[in-house]
Design an enzyme around this catalytic site. Structure first.
Site, PDB file in Angstrom:
ATOM      1  N   ASP A   1       2.334   4.901  -0.213  1.00 35.63           N
ATOM      2  CA  ASP A   1       1.774   6.191   0.215  1.00 35.63           C
ATOM      3  C   ASP A   1       1.646   7.180  -0.947  1.00 35.63           C
ATOM      4  O   ASP A   1       2.238   6.985  -2.003  1.00 35.63           O
ATOM      5  CB  ASP A   1       2.706   6.836   1.252  1.00 35.63           C
ATOM      6  CG  ASP A   1       2.598   6.166   2.609  1.00 35.63           C
ATOM      7  OD1 ASP A   1       1.489   5.743   2.979  1.00 35.63           O
ATOM      8  OD2 ASP A   1       3.643   6.066   3.283  1.00 35.63           O
TER       9      ASP A   1
ATOM     10  N   ARG B   1      10.942   5.095   4.730  1.00 32.78           N
ATOM     11  CA  ARG B   1      11.181   6.551   4.736  1.00 32.78           C
ATOM     12  C   ARG B   1      11.766   7.026   6.070  1.00 32.78           C
ATOM     13  O   ARG B   1      12.539   7.987   6.100  1.00 32.78           O
ATOM     14  CB  ARG B   1       9.877   7.288   4.416  1.00 32.78           C
ATOM     15  CG  ARG B   1       9.469   7.115   2.943  1.00 32.78           C
ATOM     16  CD  ARG B   1       8.027   7.497   2.707  1.00 32.78           C
ATOM     17  NE  ARG B   1       7.768   8.851   3.159  1.00 32.78           N
ATOM     18  CZ  ARG B   1       6.543   9.359   3.337  1.00 32.78           C
ATOM     19  NH1 ARG B   1       5.477   8.605   3.091  1.00 32.78           N
ATOM     20  NH2 ARG B   1       6.388  10.597   3.741  1.00 32.78           N
TER      21      ARG B   1
ATOM     22  N   ARG C   1       0.852  -1.192   0.000  1.00 32.91           N
ATOM     23  CA  ARG C   1       0.000   0.000   0.000  1.00 32.91           C
ATOM     24  C   ARG C   1       0.883   1.234   0.000  1.00 32.91           C
ATOM     25  O   ARG C   1       1.100   1.855   1.036  1.00 32.91           O
ATOM     26  CB  ARG C   1      -0.932  -0.044   1.213  1.00 32.91           C
ATOM     27  CG  ARG C   1      -2.042  -1.098   1.030  1.00 32.91           C
ATOM     28  CD  ARG C   1      -2.713  -1.429   2.339  1.00 32.91           C
ATOM     29  NE  ARG C   1      -1.789  -2.137   3.230  1.00 32.91           N
ATOM     30  CZ  ARG C   1      -2.126  -2.656   4.403  1.00 32.91           C
ATOM     31  NH1 ARG C   1      -3.364  -2.554   4.832  1.00 32.91           N
ATOM     32  NH2 ARG C   1      -1.237  -3.273   5.132  1.00 32.91           N
TER      33      ARG C   1
ATOM     34  N   TYR D   1      12.913  -1.868  -2.128  1.00 37.02           N
ATOM     35  CA  TYR D   1      12.644  -0.436  -2.314  1.00 37.02           C
ATOM     36  C   TYR D   1      13.959   0.288  -2.585  1.00 37.02           C
ATOM     37  O   TYR D   1      15.016  -0.122  -2.093  1.00 37.02           O
ATOM     38  CB  TYR D   1      12.053   0.170  -1.041  1.00 37.02           C
ATOM     39  CG  TYR D   1      10.611  -0.179  -0.753  1.00 37.02           C
ATOM     40  CD1 TYR D   1       9.581   0.583  -1.291  1.00 37.02           C
ATOM     41  CD2 TYR D   1      10.276  -1.250   0.065  1.00 37.02           C
ATOM     42  CE1 TYR D   1       8.247   0.286  -1.015  1.00 37.02           C
ATOM     43  CE2 TYR D   1       8.951  -1.559   0.348  1.00 37.02           C
ATOM     44  CZ  TYR D   1       7.941  -0.775  -0.197  1.00 37.02           C
ATOM     45  OH  TYR D   1       6.629  -1.071   0.082  1.00 37.02           O
TER      46      TYR D   1
END
Lengths: 246, 246
Positions: free
Chosen positions: A54, A199, A52, A112
């Site tokens: 952002d 993040r 999911r 990522y």
């Protein structure tokens, strides 16, 4: 007969409120894809995404699955879908999978990359895909701090509020930091990630690179388990979901 | 005392009606830059650009000059300007030049790159910076045709109507075509270019690559001097002004 279809999609998240359909928010990736799949399927589609992402976060290899009712050959799905999708969302692959395949629950891991633009001036072309930092960053120290996070740990310090996980223990299998021309890339692979974890890791390592935080303090965060002691949440535009492993 | 200042700027041309200020058009690069320079200069600025790039065309190294009346140190201009500019236009350099320097008349040559995305599916990230062609392109034939254009020639066949040049003779000093992952790049250097010349050359070479036109026909265009016989005008988003030579 219904078929279970796995699709791989790429998107520029700049103009979307993230992956997940939510009430009262503007367009989402899941929402736009579901609408276009409805057109193809001639009936509503429940689309399950692996991650999911952002608002503002991008994907090179997001994976999702759904039940297909119509008889279209599976290899024609990407072209049919792309003819309906806006140009900032592209379907790159579709394949039929076993009935029990679930894009989220079956994911064994994800990769990522967080991209920093480390140059004197910002770039018009990378403005939506990098976090611009014109200051000197000590990559060796960032790498040293990052290596402390590899392995199975309790990442409670690296979870933003709003997460809903039973456990905050996760395994990071790879954390690499390297320079690529004017960019610094933080590559993270793991079996799963908490809410905004990548993040917050990026923000914490950036603070190390800027000399605002010691390498040792990063290791301590794994013991302290306190979000407030970790670094800032680096902005979403620098983050891209590269790949989901099954 | 007025100083003559040369600036180098980079821009994503997607959201602009090209370089040149025109009546009744939305925002232009020259218009936005002039407005921000007015703020710094405290009086109107006449900004002279080296190349009048079209709507949607990008620049990595556009050059312009203007007269500065206030006493700001020249090395502070990029930062001062970038603090006022939108993120899709960035000033990368400023230097004081001799009083007679003229960004357009003094340019000895320019380098452009036309980028084609040659892959099965389009890319959300390159959608504004490449021309997507999912078909097979014969690069060897494109290169062979391109080499016929190198040197001093009358490029009348490669000029769109609307140009206002005394002569259509120009010199192309370099025309290279190469593959870079999924992209095919057409790099063109020359002493000057006619209206839409690079995009008509790109469109003509693409027709060769697709097998819709012979290599020989490209050489003949230099003799025929008829725009209607050349290829289509490739879309602006693929074109970037890389550098201006002085």
């Amino acid at each position: 007969m219904e078929r279970n279809i796995k699709i791989t999609v790429e998107y520029d998240g700049t103009n979307y409120s993230g992956w997940q359909i939510q009430n009262n928010t503007p367009e989402t990736i899941q929402g736009v894809l579901s609408k276009c799949l409805f057109d193809i399927n001639k009936s509503p589609v429940k689309l399950i995404g692996a991650s999911r992402t952002d608002a503002g976060v991008h994907a090179r290899g997001q994976v999702a699955n759904f039940r297909l009712k119509v008889g279209i050959p599976v290899e024609r799905i990407p072209l049919a879908l792309n003819s309906k999708l806006p140009p900032d969302i592209v379907c790159k692959d579709a394949e039929e999978v076993t009935e029990d395949f679930h894009a989220r629950f079956d994911a064994r891991g994800k990769r990522y990359i967080y991209r920093i633009l480390n140059s004197e001036y910002p770039s018009p072309f990378l403005r939506n895909y990098t976090y611009f930092i014109p200051h000197n960053l000590n990559i060796d120290k960032m790498r040293e701090a990052g290596s402390l996070l590899i392995g199975e740990h309790d990442f409670a310090s690296f979870q933003a509020s709003g997460g809903s996980n039973k456990t905050t223990v996760r395994t990071i299998t790879k954390l690499d930091i390297y320079r690529d021309q004017y960019q610094i890339k933080i590559e993270v692979c793991g079996n799963g990630f908490l809410y905004k974890m990548v993040r917050i890791i990026a923000g914490t390592l950036i603070e190390v690179g800027l000399g605002k935080r010691t390498v040792k303090s990063v290791g301590q965060l794994l013991e302290i388990k306190d979000r407030d002691r970790a670094g800032f949440t680096a902005p979403p535009r620098g983050l891209t979901l590269i790949e989901v492993f099954y």
